[in-house]
Design an enzyme around this catalytic site. Structure first.
Site, PDB file in Angstrom:
ATOM      1  N   LYS A 184       0.833  -1.207   0.000  1.00 45.07           N
ATOM      2  CA  LYS A 184       0.000   0.000   0.000  1.00 45.07           C
ATOM      3  C   LYS A 184       0.865   1.253   0.000  1.00 45.07           C
ATOM      4  O   LYS A 184       1.703   1.449   0.873  1.00 45.07           O
ATOM      5  CB  LYS A 184      -0.913   0.014   1.229  1.00 45.07           C
ATOM      6  CG  LYS A 184      -1.882   1.195   1.239  1.00 45.07           C
ATOM      7  CD  LYS A 184      -2.947   1.042   2.314  1.00 45.07           C
ATOM      8  CE  LYS A 184      -2.544   1.643   3.647  1.00 45.07           C
ATOM      9  NZ  LYS A 184      -2.507   3.115   3.652  1.00 45.07           N
ATOM     10  N   ASP A 193      -3.541   4.168  -2.179  1.00 41.62           N
ATOM     11  CA  ASP A 193      -4.504   4.625  -1.158  1.00 41.62           C
ATOM     12  C   ASP A 193      -4.568   6.151  -1.167  1.00 41.62           C
ATOM     13  O   ASP A 193      -4.039   6.815  -0.280  1.00 41.62           O
ATOM     14  CB  ASP A 193      -4.060   4.089   0.207  1.00 41.62           C
ATOM     15  CG  ASP A 193      -5.091   4.332   1.302  1.00 41.62           C
ATOM     16  OD1 ASP A 193      -6.270   4.607   0.967  1.00 41.62           O
ATOM     17  OD2 ASP A 193      -4.716   4.240   2.483  1.00 41.62           O
ATOM     18  N   LYS A 206      -7.525   7.938  -1.366  1.00 41.19           N
ATOM     19  CA  LYS A 206      -8.791   8.414  -0.765  1.00 41.19           C
ATOM     20  C   LYS A 206      -9.335   9.621  -1.519  1.00 41.19           C
ATOM     21  O   LYS A 206      -9.548  10.695  -0.960  1.00 41.19           O
ATOM     22  CB  LYS A 206      -8.598   8.732   0.719  1.00 41.19           C
ATOM     23  CG  LYS A 206      -8.193   7.523   1.556  1.00 41.19           C
ATOM     24  CD  LYS A 206      -8.223   7.818   3.041  1.00 41.19           C
ATOM     25  CE  LYS A 206      -7.913   6.605   3.890  1.00 41.19           C
ATOM     26  NZ  LYS A 206      -6.486   6.193   3.850  1.00 41.19           N
ATOM     27  N   ASP A 257     -13.779  14.421  -4.553  1.00 43.16           N
ATOM     28  CA  ASP A 257     -13.924  15.686  -5.277  1.00 43.16           C
ATOM     29  C   ASP A 257     -15.172  15.558  -6.138  1.00 43.16           C
ATOM     30  O   ASP A 257     -15.902  14.569  -6.011  1.00 43.16           O
ATOM     31  CB  ASP A 257     -12.653  15.944  -6.116  1.00 43.16           C
ATOM     32  CG  ASP A 257     -12.385  17.440  -6.318  1.00 43.16           C
ATOM     33  OD1 ASP A 257     -13.333  18.174  -6.672  1.00 43.16           O
ATOM     34  OD2 ASP A 257     -11.234  17.861  -6.141  1.00 43.16           O
ATOM     35  N   THR A 305     -11.470   6.746  10.779  1.00 40.22           N
ATOM     36  CA  THR A 305     -11.445   6.280  12.176  1.00 40.22           C
ATOM     37  C   THR A 305     -10.857   7.330  13.110  1.00 40.22           C
ATOM     38  O   THR A 305     -10.945   7.206  14.324  1.00 40.22           O
ATOM     39  CB  THR A 305     -10.653   4.972  12.308  1.00 40.22           C
ATOM     40  OG1 THR A 305      -9.434   5.120  11.592  1.00 40.22           O
ATOM     41  CG2 THR A 305     -11.433   3.806  11.755  1.00 40.22           C
ATOM     42  N   ARG A 347       3.328  -0.345  10.517  1.00 41.55           N
ATOM     43  CA  ARG A 347       4.495  -0.260  11.407  1.00 41.55           C
ATOM     44  C   ARG A 347       4.921  -1.554  12.096  1.00 41.55           C
ATOM     45  O   ARG A 347       6.126  -1.748  12.282  1.00 41.55           O
ATOM     46  CB  ARG A 347       4.262   0.869  12.424  1.00 41.55           C
ATOM     47  CG  ARG A 347       4.333   2.230  11.760  1.00 41.55           C
ATOM     48  CD  ARG A 347       3.672   3.306  12.577  1.00 41.55           C
ATOM     49  NE  ARG A 347       2.219   3.105  12.608  1.00 41.55           N
ATOM     50  CZ  ARG A 347       1.372   3.888  13.264  1.00 41.55           C
ATOM     51  NH1 ARG A 347       1.828   4.914  13.960  1.00 41.55           N
ATOM     52  NH2 ARG A 347       0.082   3.658  13.230  1.00 41.55           N
TER      53      ARG A 347
HETATM   54  O1  C5P Z   1       1.254   1.326  10.822  1.00 43.55           O
HETATM   55  P1  C5P Z   1      -0.148   0.850  10.826  1.00 43.55           P
HETATM   56  O2  C5P Z   1      -0.301  -0.654  10.829  1.00 43.55           O
HETATM   57  O3  C5P Z   1      -1.002   1.514  11.868  1.00 43.55           O
HETATM   58  O4  C5P Z   1      -0.666   1.333   9.401  1.00 43.55           O
HETATM   59  C1  C5P Z   1      -1.975   1.258   9.041  1.00 43.55           C
HETATM   60  C2  C5P Z   1      -2.146   1.828   7.653  1.00 43.55           C
HETATM   61  O5  C5P Z   1      -3.533   1.837   7.357  1.00 43.55           O
HETATM   62  C3  C5P Z   1      -1.686   3.272   7.491  1.00 43.55           C
HETATM   63  O6  C5P Z   1      -1.235   3.437   6.145  1.00 43.55           O
HETATM   64  C4  C5P Z   1      -2.931   4.079   7.742  1.00 43.55           C
HETATM   65  O7  C5P Z   1      -2.944   5.296   7.042  1.00 43.55           O
HETATM   66  C5  C5P Z   1      -4.002   3.163   7.197  1.00 43.55           C
HETATM   67  N1  C5P Z   1      -5.326   3.328   7.770  1.00 43.55           N
HETATM   68  C6  C5P Z   1      -5.597   3.208   9.123  1.00 43.55           C
HETATM   69  N2  C5P Z   1      -6.864   3.330   9.598  1.00 43.55           N
HETATM   70  C7  C5P Z   1      -7.847   3.537   8.742  1.00 43.55           C
HETATM   71  C8  C5P Z   1      -7.611   3.645   7.378  1.00 43.55           C
HETATM   72  C9  C5P Z   1      -6.324   3.522   6.920  1.00 43.55           C
HETATM   73  O8  C5P Z   1      -4.715   2.998   9.920  1.00 43.55           O
HETATM   74  N3  C5P Z   1      -9.068   3.618   9.208  1.00 43.55           N
END
Ligand code: C5P
Length: 231
Positions: free
Chosen positions: A35, A60, A62, A65, A120, A211
């Site tokens: 992603k 991603d 999002k 517009d 979220t 992460r």
């Molecule tokens: O590092 P982590 O596992 O938290 O990354 C989650 C990924 O999913 C990030 O790229 C974040 O922007 C994305 N994301 C999220 N929550 C959402 C939608 C997307 O954490 N509701």
């Protein structure tokens, strides 16, 4: 649309192309998709996306517009052959339809269109301040239904929305779920999390993990362990 063979999507959240390439090499063998988000795209553009090989890409962005502009943006990224592309359901039915129609020009290789419902990062009070009367869960369901009826292939949703959306929208809707933490991992800024097997059991088609993989001492091993746990 077929069920995924590899359910793990690894979020490469960086603006550094070299870093993204290194992560891609390490985790690519274990991931269904990689992603790349708005940060990476804003910094590096289509050329940056082309430099990150290793697995199919979930772009991603999002998008949100007027329909004509979103359709143009979808057409503009089609040459990158993203396997998934995200838009905001809050853009409305006509915007979702326009995105899907533009994606259809990609033929059988077209990207899966995923709609985001309620970010979220918005809690009930923040959502109410935007003028939405119902609860976040009501709004997620309302927008999820609208998006799918307007041509979205699936939704990005939190682990705690998966079961509700699966139940309400049926087996064909693709549910892509971030907010995932392997057992014992630090939650970081993700407030409500599930483990990878829990999310898949709840009905996720794909899980998004960032992460816990990219910040691990050995990202390839971390990705391999998660992938094995949900195979
Ligand atoms: O590092 P982590 O596992 O938290 O990354 C989650 C990924 O999913 C990030 O790229 C974040 O922007 C994305 N994301 C999220 N929550 C959402 C939608 C997307 O954490 N509701």
């Amino acid at each position: 649309m077929d069920a995924p063979a590899r359910r793990l999507i690894v979020a490469l959240d960086t603006i550094d192309v070299g870093q993204a390439q290194a992560w891609s090499q390490a985790v690519g063998p274990h991931a269904g998709l990689l992603k790349l988000g708005l940060e990476f795209f804003a910094a590096n553009g289509p050329a940056g996306v082309r430099q990150v090989g290793g697995a199919p890409v979930f772009l991603d962005l999002k998008l949100h517009d007027i329909p004509n502009t979103v359709a143009g943006a979808v057409r503009a990224v089609l040459p990158l052959r993203p396997r998934m592309l995200s838009i905001h359901a809050a853009g409305g039915a006509a915007m979702v339809q326009a995105a899907r129609q533009a994606a259809d020009a990609g033929g059988t290789a077209r990207p899966i269109i995923l709609a985001v419902t309620v970010l979220t990062s918005l809690d009930a009070a923040a959502l109410s301040a935007t003028g939405v009367a119902g609860s976040p869960a009501d709004q997620v369901l309302r927008l999820g239904r609208l998006a799918v009826e307007s041509g979205a292939d699936g939704l990005v949703c939190s682990p705690h929305e998966v079961a509700m959306l699966r139940q309400a929208l049926g087996p064909a809707v693709r549910l892509v779920v971030p907010g995932i933490r392997p057992a014992g991992a630090a939650a970081g800024d993700q407030a409500r999390v599930m483990t990878p097997p829990e999310a898949v059991a709840a009905g996720a088609d794909w899980i998004v993990v960032g992460r816990p993989i990219t910040q691990a001492a050995d990202p390839g091993a971390a990705a391999g362990a998660i992938a094995a746990g949900i195979a």
